[in-house]
Design an enzyme around this catalytic site. Structure first.
Site, PDB file in Angstrom:
ATOM      1  N   LYS A   1      14.996  -5.421   5.013  1.00 30.94           N
ATOM      2  CA  LYS A   1      13.543  -5.921   4.120  1.00 30.94           C
ATOM      3  C   LYS A   1      13.980  -5.639   2.992  1.00 30.94           C
ATOM      4  O   LYS A   1      13.174  -4.458   2.724  1.00 30.94           O
ATOM      5  CB  LYS A   1      12.396  -5.639   5.251  1.00 30.94           C
ATOM      6  CG  LYS A   1      12.010  -6.400   6.993  1.00 30.94           C
ATOM      7  CD  LYS A   1      11.135  -5.714   7.470  1.00 30.94           C
ATOM      8  CE  LYS A   1      11.656  -4.358   7.369  1.00 30.94           C
ATOM      9  NZ  LYS A   1      10.451  -3.488   8.793  1.00 30.94           N
TER      10      LYS A   1
ATOM     11  N   THR B   1      -1.315  -4.470   4.673  1.00 24.83           N
ATOM     12  CA  THR B   1      -0.265  -3.489   4.801  1.00 24.83           C
ATOM     13  C   THR B   1       0.022  -3.409   6.413  1.00 24.83           C
ATOM     14  O   THR B   1       1.660  -2.994   6.654  1.00 24.83           O
ATOM     15  CB  THR B   1       0.691  -4.440   3.719  1.00 24.83           C
ATOM     16  OG1 THR B   1       1.001  -2.563   3.014  1.00 24.83           O
ATOM     17  CG2 THR B   1       0.573  -4.760   2.087  1.00 24.83           C
TER      18      THR B   1
ATOM     19  N   GLY C   1       1.055  -2.391   9.143  1.00 28.01           N
ATOM     20  CA  GLY C   1       1.926  -2.481  10.400  1.00 28.01           C
ATOM     21  C   GLY C   1       2.478  -4.025  10.188  1.00 28.01           C
ATOM     22  O   GLY C   1       3.068  -3.980  11.046  1.00 28.01           O
ATOM     23  N   THR C   2       3.069  -4.155   9.454  1.00 28.94           N
ATOM     24  CA  THR C   2       3.670  -5.159   9.175  1.00 28.94           C
ATOM     25  C   THR C   2       5.166  -5.423   9.666  1.00 28.94           C
ATOM     26  O   THR C   2       5.319  -5.969  10.123  1.00 28.94           O
ATOM     27  CB  THR C   2       3.338  -5.651   6.988  1.00 28.94           C
ATOM     28  OG1 THR C   2       4.976  -4.571   6.938  1.00 28.94           O
ATOM     29  CG2 THR C   2       2.643  -6.247   6.510  1.00 28.94           C
ATOM     30  N   GLY C   3       5.777  -4.269   9.537  1.00 27.16           N
ATOM     31  CA  GLY C   3       7.126  -3.305   9.957  1.00 27.16           C
ATOM     32  C   GLY C   3       7.147  -3.745  11.418  1.00 27.16           C
ATOM     33  O   GLY C   3       7.711  -4.249  11.809  1.00 27.16           O
ATOM     34  N   CYS C   4       5.738  -3.650  12.105  1.00 21.75           N
ATOM     35  CA  CYS C   4       5.819  -3.543  13.057  1.00 21.75           C
ATOM     36  C   CYS C   4       5.577  -4.861  13.661  1.00 21.75           C
ATOM     37  O   CYS C   4       6.270  -5.277  14.911  1.00 21.75           O
ATOM     38  CB  CYS C   4       5.114  -2.589  14.376  1.00 21.75           C
ATOM     39  SG  CYS C   4       4.670  -1.144  13.420  1.00 21.75           S
TER      40      CYS C   4
END
Length: 264
Positions: free
Chosen positions: A173, A204, A206-209
């Site tokens: 990412k 932002t 929790g964007t990765g989750c």
């Protein structure tokens, strides 16, 4: 109905972890299940406490899911210790789980450390070889590859190093200011860039989750990896563009931005 399992930590403010995963999976059209690796006391400003599940209890959760409603995809998020990682790897191998998405969560958006140092090498050794795709951000990819990452070319070098070493696809990412919101997929020896538009939203959490859960959902529904990534990026862009603003820190996204029914 297709099913997906989230193996991750609980986020008491609902923006990341198990809660974000369940919201994401539900809105992306699959039935969501969970195995909780840890309870956290956290909000949009930071993580104040972590209470781990025991390896035996995590094993019992996984056995309960796999022996009844077998998941079509598995997303693995926050796992903070080696003992828990070994249990997950053992159960996934035992049940021959498919469509495994590993989000190597090492540090939270608020910069709280979420993984013990020795657990990083255990995760790489035990879980990455089982993964259909691993989804590190730039700092996590630096740790996993041991390489500097300052340019798009160095992103390609790092993704290839991780993918070739652990025999898995890598979605690196690019949201940490190297190339705006462009992400790089390395799979089967080839690269594919996914261009994204940076959305000016400071919330932002929790964007990765959310991205990894969306990918797992799309894999569960039978999409190929490239299509699953593209659909997931479009979903997370919509969730960010909804501009939800909750909390005093880096707030959550609106996972249900596209929920349109009389019950909403």
């Amino acid at each position: 109905m297709k099913t997906a399992l989230s193996i991750a930590g609980s986020d008491s403010c609902g923006g990341a972890g198990i809660q974000a995963d369940i919201k994401t999976m539900t809105v992306n059209g699959v039935y969501a299940m969970s195995a909780v690796t840890a309870l956290t006391a956290q909000n949009t400003t930071g993580v104040t406490a972590i209470q781990e599940a025991t390896p035996e209890f995590l094993k019992q959760q996984l056995d309960a899911v796999f022996t009844d409603i077998f998941p079509d995809a598995v997303k693995i998020g926050m796992v903070s210790s080696s003992g828990l990682i070994r249990v997950i790897a053992d159960r996934l191998r035992f049940y021959n789980a498919k469509n495994i998405v590993v989000d190597p969560v090492m540090v939270s958006t608020s910069e709280a450390k979420l993984m013990q140092t020795e657990a990083v090498s255990t995760l790489a050794k035990e879980l990455l070889p089982l993964a259909a795709v691993v989804t590190p951000n730039i700092p996590e990819a630096r740790v996993l590859s041991g390489l500097a990452i300052e340019t798009p070319e160095e992103m390609e070098n790092a993704a290839k190093a991780i993918g070739d070493k652990y025999n898995c696809a890598v979605l690196l990412k690019g949201g940490h200011s190297i190339n705006d919101a462009n992400d790089l997929l390395y799979s089967n020896g080839s690269f594919k860039w996914f261009e994204g538009k940076r959305i000016n939203n400071p919330n932002t959490h929790g964007t990765g989750c959310t991205l990894s859960s969306a990918i797992a959902s799309n894999l569960a529904k039978g999409y190929d990896l490239e299509t699953a990534v593209q659909r997931s990026k479009e979903y997370i862009s919509g969730a960010l563009a909804a501009m939800l603003n909750l909390g005093r820190g880096s707030g959550p996204m609106n996972h249900a931005f596209d929920l349109n029914s009389k019950f909403a």
